[in-house]
Enzyme design. Structure first.
Site, PDB file in Angstrom:
ATOM      1  CG  HIS A  20      -1.908  -7.306   2.524  1.00  0.00           C
ATOM      2  ND1 HIS A  20      -1.831  -6.583   3.699  1.00  0.00           N
ATOM      3  CD2 HIS A  20      -0.667  -7.826   2.320  1.00  0.00           C
ATOM      4  CE1 HIS A  20      -0.591  -6.668   4.182  1.00  0.00           C
ATOM      5  NE2 HIS A  20       0.130  -7.396   3.349  1.00  0.00           N
ATOM      6  NE  ARG A  61       3.389  -7.903  -1.496  1.00  0.00           N
ATOM      7  CZ  ARG A  61       3.510  -7.984  -0.170  1.00  0.00           C
ATOM      8  NH1 ARG A  61       4.684  -8.198   0.389  1.00  0.00           N
ATOM      9  NH2 ARG A  61       2.459  -7.858   0.603  1.00  0.00           N
ATOM     10  CD  GLU A  65       0.945  -1.637  -1.753  1.00  0.00           C
ATOM     11  OE1 GLU A  65       1.529  -1.458  -0.657  1.00  0.00           O
ATOM     12  OE2 GLU A  65      -0.216  -2.081  -1.841  1.00  0.00           O
ATOM     13  CB  SER A  72       5.956  -5.369  -0.421  1.00  0.00           C
ATOM     14  OG  SER A  72       5.625  -4.038  -0.449  1.00  0.00           O
ATOM     15  CD  GLU A 113       6.429 -12.982   6.441  1.00  0.00           C
ATOM     16  OE1 GLU A 113       6.508 -12.595   5.274  1.00  0.00           O
ATOM     17  OE2 GLU A 113       6.315 -12.224   7.413  1.00  0.00           O
ATOM     18  NE  ARG A 167       0.860 -12.686   2.273  1.00  0.00           N
ATOM     19  CZ  ARG A 167       1.543 -11.622   2.475  1.00  0.00           C
ATOM     20  NH1 ARG A 167       1.329 -10.569   1.735  1.00  0.00           N
ATOM     21  NH2 ARG A 167       2.408 -11.571   3.427  1.00  0.00           N
ATOM     22  CD  GLN A 226       0.869  -7.039  11.802  1.00  0.00           C
ATOM     23  OE1 GLN A 226       0.875  -8.261  11.761  1.00  0.00           O
ATOM     24  NE2 GLN A 226      -0.148  -6.355  12.295  1.00  0.00           N
ATOM     25  CG  HIS A 242      -2.508 -10.809   4.828  1.00  0.00           C
ATOM     26  ND1 HIS A 242      -2.733 -11.796   5.762  1.00  0.00           N
ATOM     27  CD2 HIS A 242      -1.186 -10.538   4.879  1.00  0.00           C
ATOM     28  CE1 HIS A 242      -1.580 -12.097   6.356  1.00  0.00           C
ATOM     29  NE2 HIS A 242      -0.621 -11.350   5.827  1.00  0.00           N
TER      30      HIS A 242
HETATM   31  P1  FAD Z   1       3.540   3.773   1.556  1.00  0.00           P
HETATM   32  O1  FAD Z   1       4.375   3.318   2.660  1.00  0.00           O
HETATM   33  O2  FAD Z   1       2.108   3.402   1.597  1.00  0.00           O
HETATM   34  O3  FAD Z   1       3.648   5.359   1.472  1.00  0.00           O
HETATM   35  C1  FAD Z   1       2.814   6.089   0.601  1.00  0.00           C
HETATM   36  C2  FAD Z   1       2.940   7.558   0.942  1.00  0.00           C
HETATM   37  O4  FAD Z   1       2.333   8.350  -0.069  1.00  0.00           O
HETATM   38  C3  FAD Z   1       2.262   7.957   2.235  1.00  0.00           C
HETATM   39  O5  FAD Z   1       3.103   8.862   2.893  1.00  0.00           O
HETATM   40  C4  FAD Z   1       0.990   8.664   1.766  1.00  0.00           C
HETATM   41  O6  FAD Z   1       0.468   9.590   2.674  1.00  0.00           O
HETATM   42  C5  FAD Z   1       1.527   9.355   0.533  1.00  0.00           C
HETATM   43  N1  FAD Z   1       0.522   9.742  -0.463  1.00  0.00           N
HETATM   44  C6  FAD Z   1      -0.367   8.957  -1.090  1.00  0.00           C
HETATM   45  N2  FAD Z   1      -1.101   9.684  -1.961  1.00  0.00           N
HETATM   46  C7  FAD Z   1      -0.643  10.971  -1.880  1.00  0.00           C
HETATM   47  C8  FAD Z   1      -0.997  12.178  -2.514  1.00  0.00           C
HETATM   48  N3  FAD Z   1      -1.991  12.254  -3.405  1.00  0.00           N
HETATM   49  N4  FAD Z   1      -0.317  13.297  -2.190  1.00  0.00           N
HETATM   50  C9  FAD Z   1       0.678  13.265  -1.259  1.00  0.00           C
HETATM   51  N5  FAD Z   1       1.044  12.142  -0.613  1.00  0.00           N
HETATM   52  C10 FAD Z   1       0.386  11.012  -0.928  1.00  0.00           C
HETATM   53  N6  FAD Z   1       5.367  -5.652   3.043  1.00  0.00           N
HETATM   54  C11 FAD Z   1       6.466  -6.379   3.348  1.00  0.00           C
HETATM   55  O7  FAD Z   1       7.379  -6.514   2.536  1.00  0.00           O
HETATM   56  N7  FAD Z   1       6.575  -6.941   4.591  1.00  0.00           N
HETATM   57  C12 FAD Z   1       5.605  -6.817   5.539  1.00  0.00           C
HETATM   58  O8  FAD Z   1       5.762  -7.325   6.637  1.00  0.00           O
HETATM   59  C13 FAD Z   1       4.438  -6.090   5.217  1.00  0.00           C
HETATM   60  N8  FAD Z   1       3.428  -5.978   6.116  1.00  0.00           N
HETATM   61  C14 FAD Z   1       2.367  -5.174   5.812  1.00  0.00           C
HETATM   62  C15 FAD Z   1       1.381  -4.977   6.771  1.00  0.00           C
HETATM   63  C16 FAD Z   1       0.331  -4.098   6.539  1.00  0.00           C
HETATM   64  C17 FAD Z   1      -0.731  -3.883   7.577  1.00  0.00           C
HETATM   65  C18 FAD Z   1       0.255  -3.432   5.282  1.00  0.00           C
HETATM   66  C19 FAD Z   1      -0.862  -2.478   4.993  1.00  0.00           C
HETATM   67  C20 FAD Z   1       1.224  -3.647   4.318  1.00  0.00           C
HETATM   68  C21 FAD Z   1       2.287  -4.510   4.567  1.00  0.00           C
HETATM   69  N9  FAD Z   1       3.276  -4.740   3.620  1.00  0.00           N
HETATM   70  C22 FAD Z   1       4.370  -5.488   3.938  1.00  0.00           C
HETATM   71  C23 FAD Z   1       3.278  -4.005   2.353  1.00  0.00           C
HETATM   72  C24 FAD Z   1       4.236  -2.815   2.480  1.00  0.00           C
HETATM   73  O9  FAD Z   1       4.104  -2.253   3.762  1.00  0.00           O
HETATM   74  C25 FAD Z   1       3.958  -1.736   1.462  1.00  0.00           C
HETATM   75  O10 FAD Z   1       3.795  -2.297   0.185  1.00  0.00           O
HETATM   76  C26 FAD Z   1       5.095  -0.739   1.423  1.00  0.00           C
HETATM   77  O11 FAD Z   1       5.323  -0.252   2.715  1.00  0.00           O
HETATM   78  C27 FAD Z   1       4.772   0.387   0.473  1.00  0.00           C
HETATM   79  O12 FAD Z   1       5.695   1.415   0.656  1.00  0.00           O
HETATM   80  P2  FAD Z   1       5.543   2.720  -0.228  1.00  0.00           P
HETATM   81  O13 FAD Z   1       6.626   3.637   0.183  1.00  0.00           O
HETATM   82  O14 FAD Z   1       5.431   2.340  -1.646  1.00  0.00           O
HETATM   83  O15 FAD Z   1       4.109   3.320   0.161  1.00  0.00           O
HETATM   84  C1  SIN Z   2       2.566 -10.020   7.081  1.00  0.00           C
HETATM   85  O1  SIN Z   2       3.183  -9.693   8.084  1.00  0.00           O
HETATM   86  O2  SIN Z   2       1.877 -11.024   6.989  1.00  0.00           O
HETATM   87  C2  SIN Z   2       2.633  -9.122   5.909  1.00  0.00           C
HETATM   88  C3  SIN Z   2       3.781  -9.492   5.095  1.00  0.00           C
HETATM   89  C4  SIN Z   2       3.659  -8.912   3.733  1.00  0.00           C
HETATM   90  O3  SIN Z   2       2.653  -8.304   3.366  1.00  0.00           O
HETATM   91  O4  SIN Z   2       4.611  -9.113   2.968  1.00  0.00           O
END
Ligand code: FAD
Ligand code: SIN
Length: 530
Positions: free
Chosen positions: A348, A383, A372, A388, A113, A287, A47, A241
């Site tokens: 979170h 963090r 992540e 992230s 933030e 946080r 978000q 969170h």
């Molecule tokens: P993800 O985006 O989670 O992608 C993981 C992928 O791996 C998915 O496609 C999933 O299906 C796939 N996968 C998992 N396991 C397997 C498997 N065994 N086989 C095949 N595929 C698999 N961070 C910020 O910096 N700013 C924000 O504003 C923020 N807001 C957030 C709000 C919410 C509600 C949440 C949940 C998180 C937020 N975060 C925010 C954190 C941030 O969104 C994540 O840390 C970041 O998007 C992670 O990206 P990623 O590509 O590592 O993983």
């Molecule tokens: C949020 O919008 O509060 C999430 C931001 C974050 O996880 O970094």
């Protein structure tokens, strides 16, 4: 069944996986496998936004300092330096690919933030993650070097272990050759070979009963890497969170930190604004401090939630900046322009994960990790908000560059055995799988949450051990299925979290123990498993 080898295999289609794929595709063929629909990821729900130094009254040094302060002495300063300095380039690249971020009079709107000394959060109203995910997916769809395989679930990464060799945590030259992957459309396990493999599987919020994370966040990458004997680090640092909508019977919907950045005030059931009695930065403290303050209020007062009050803010402004939050709360009968929002903390983000160097390489040759799932040293013990997405994108790019060099000399074995499911039958006893999952999530929530103690951790350890033994039994008897593999991964990740928490005999950042409430001046070490 062995498919043709790819140069790069990417496991996961969140921002880390997609960014890596786009860069790697300049050097060879790429397969992205993803366990559900391609957009389903933590990224898609982000978000608040993405932190970067854009404003002329901001500086790299200030962003670095804010990140190091939040990280409570455990960040790797080199990793922090990297993400901060490479941030503006990442933002420019996203805009170049067509991302539309909120702006005013042609200038990017910069939100604030917790823990940030300046306004530096670039955002697309309150749905930044979706904008980034869609932008990257469009670019991937246009790239002929990238094959996207949806509904493909990675079960294990392939190493020398699958060639019948003995691989331990101390084996120096371990290699990854791809992954065994369950195609959930056909029910068959495929062997996907690749010269380099990226774990981009995201987080593990689903270890806990209450989490902001969608169902995909079951820690699969961390569990696979752990079983493959890669190094995993700092897993005790789970970020809760502070503000998710209090709805006892449904998933925890995030109320972005940007709402507090906009002037939202936390109040208890008696209408008292309590944050300034915990920290001078009040609502804008990092946080861990805000989540612990809320936890303290709830425990001291016996209340079920606290309230985030934005009713004093401008109605139009709230609706414009937070359209998703406004409309979701309305579905629950809460008009945020008039009613206080009931909120509670929820799991979170996982700061630890699969250890990598500054180029995204793990301790297994040919296996990279970004996003992540990885522990790059950026976040330390806590963090900083909105770091992230930035870390995921910067490290995915770096991992792609280093994987492109790696594949030039990488060799694949002549034969890899097919997945062996002899002696197994169709899955029995589904109720046991779902019951064990709930039990695990409850144990983790009750005993390994915001506040920990030796007694609680030992109790969690014993309960998790029993669940592990039961589930390993099912796993040996039954054909692989996604629910069974995910449960097995959740148990593995819980076990690593508990063990890491037991190893840290102090309180630091996100890890708070009533038995060791002080931060040790000596123990500035990472918690390393493997
Ligand atoms: P993800 O985006 O989670 O992608 C993981 C992928 O791996 C998915 O496609 C999933 O299906 C796939 N996968 C998992 N396991 C397997 C498997 N065994 N086989 C095949 N595929 C698999 N961070 C910020 O910096 N700013 C924000 O504003 C923020 N807001 C957030 C709000 C919410 C509600 C949440 C949940 C998180 C937020 N975060 C925010 C954190 C941030 O969104 C994540 O840390 C970041 O998007 C992670 O990206 P990623 O590509 O590592 O993983
Ligand atoms: C949020 O919008 O509060 C999430 C931001 C974050 O996880 O970094």
């Amino acid at each position: 069944m062995i498919a043709k080898p790819y140069d790069f295999l990417v496991i996961g289609s969140g921002c880390a996986g997609l960014e890596f794929a786009l860069d790697a595709a300049q050097h060879g063929t790429v397969a992205i496998i993803t366990k559900k629909n391609k957009a389903e990821s933590n990224t898609n729900y982000a978000q608040g936004g993405i932190a970067s130094v854009i404003s002329s009254d901001d500086s790299f040094d200030q962003h670095i300092e804010d990140t190091l302060i939040a990280g409570a002495g455990l960040c790797n300063p080199d990793a922090v330096d990297l993400i901060v300095r490479e941030g503006p380039g990442i933002i420019r690249e996203l805009i170049g690919r067509g991302a539309e971020f909120t702006s005013n009079n042609g200038m990017l709107d910069l939100a604030r933030e917790g823990g940030h000394g300046r306004n530096r959060i670039i955002h697309a109203r309150d749905a930044t993650g979706r904008e980034i995910e869609m932008t990257l997916l469009r670019a991937v769809e246009d790239n002929n070097n990238i094959t996207m395989l949806e509904h493909h679930f990675a079960i294990e990464v392939i190493t020398e272990h699958h060639l019948g060799r003995d691989v331990t945590r101390h084996t120096e030259n371990k290699h990854c050759f791809g992954a065994y992957v369950l195609d959930t459309n056909t029910g068959r396990v495929e062997t996907i070979l690749a010269r380099a493999t990226l774990l981009a599987t995201g987080g593990a919020g689903r270890v806990y009963l209450h989490t902001t994370n969608p169902e995909i966040a079951t820690g699969d990458g961390i569990a696979m890497a752990y079983r493959a004997k890669a190094r995993v680090a700092n897993m005790e640092f789970i970020q809760f969170h502070p503000t998710t909508l209090y709805t006892p019977d449904s998933d925890s919907f995030l109320i972005s930190e940007a709402v507090r950045g906009h002037g939202g005030i936390l109040k208890n059931n008696d209408g008292e604004a309590f944050m300034s009695s915990y920290d001078d930065r009040a609502e804008l403290a990092p946080r861990d401090i805000v989540a612990r303050a809320i936890d303290d209020q709830l425990k001291k007062r016996g209340d079920e939630c606290v309230f985030l009050d934005v009713t004093h803010l401008h109605e139009k402004d709230l609706k414009t900046n937070f359209p998703t939050i406004y409309s979701t709360c309305l579905e629950y009968g809460i008009d945020i322009t008039r009613d206080q929002i009931p909120v509670v903390p929820a799991a979170h983000y996982i700061c630890g994960g699969v250890w990598t160097d500054l180029d995204g390489a793990t301790t297994i040759h040919g296996l990279f990790a970004a996003g992540e799932v990885a522990c790059t040293g950026v976040h330390g013990a806590n963090r900083l908000a909105s770091n992230s997405l930035l870390e995921a994108l910067v490290f995915a790019k770096r991992a792609a560059a280093s994987a492109a060099v790696y594949i030039k000399t990488a060799e694949l074995p002549d034969t890899i055995p097919d997945w062996d499911d002899s002696g197994t039958s169709e899955t029995e006893e589904w109720i046991l799988i779902s019951h064990n999952k709930k039990e695990l999530q409850q144990v983790m929530w009750d005993y390994v949450g915001i506040v920990r103690s030796d007694l609680r951790l030992e109790r969690a350890f014993r309960r998790t051990r029993l669940l592990y033994e039961e589930v390993e039994g099912y796993y040996k008897r039954n054909a692989v299925s996604v629910p069974l593999c995910q449960l097995r991964n959740l148990i593995a990740v819980s076990y690593i979290i508990i063990r890491s928490a037991m190893m840290r005999k102090e309180s630091r950042g996100l890890h708070y123990s009533t038995d060791y409430p002080a931060t040790s001046t000596q123990a500035r070490n990472d918690t390393v498993i493997g």
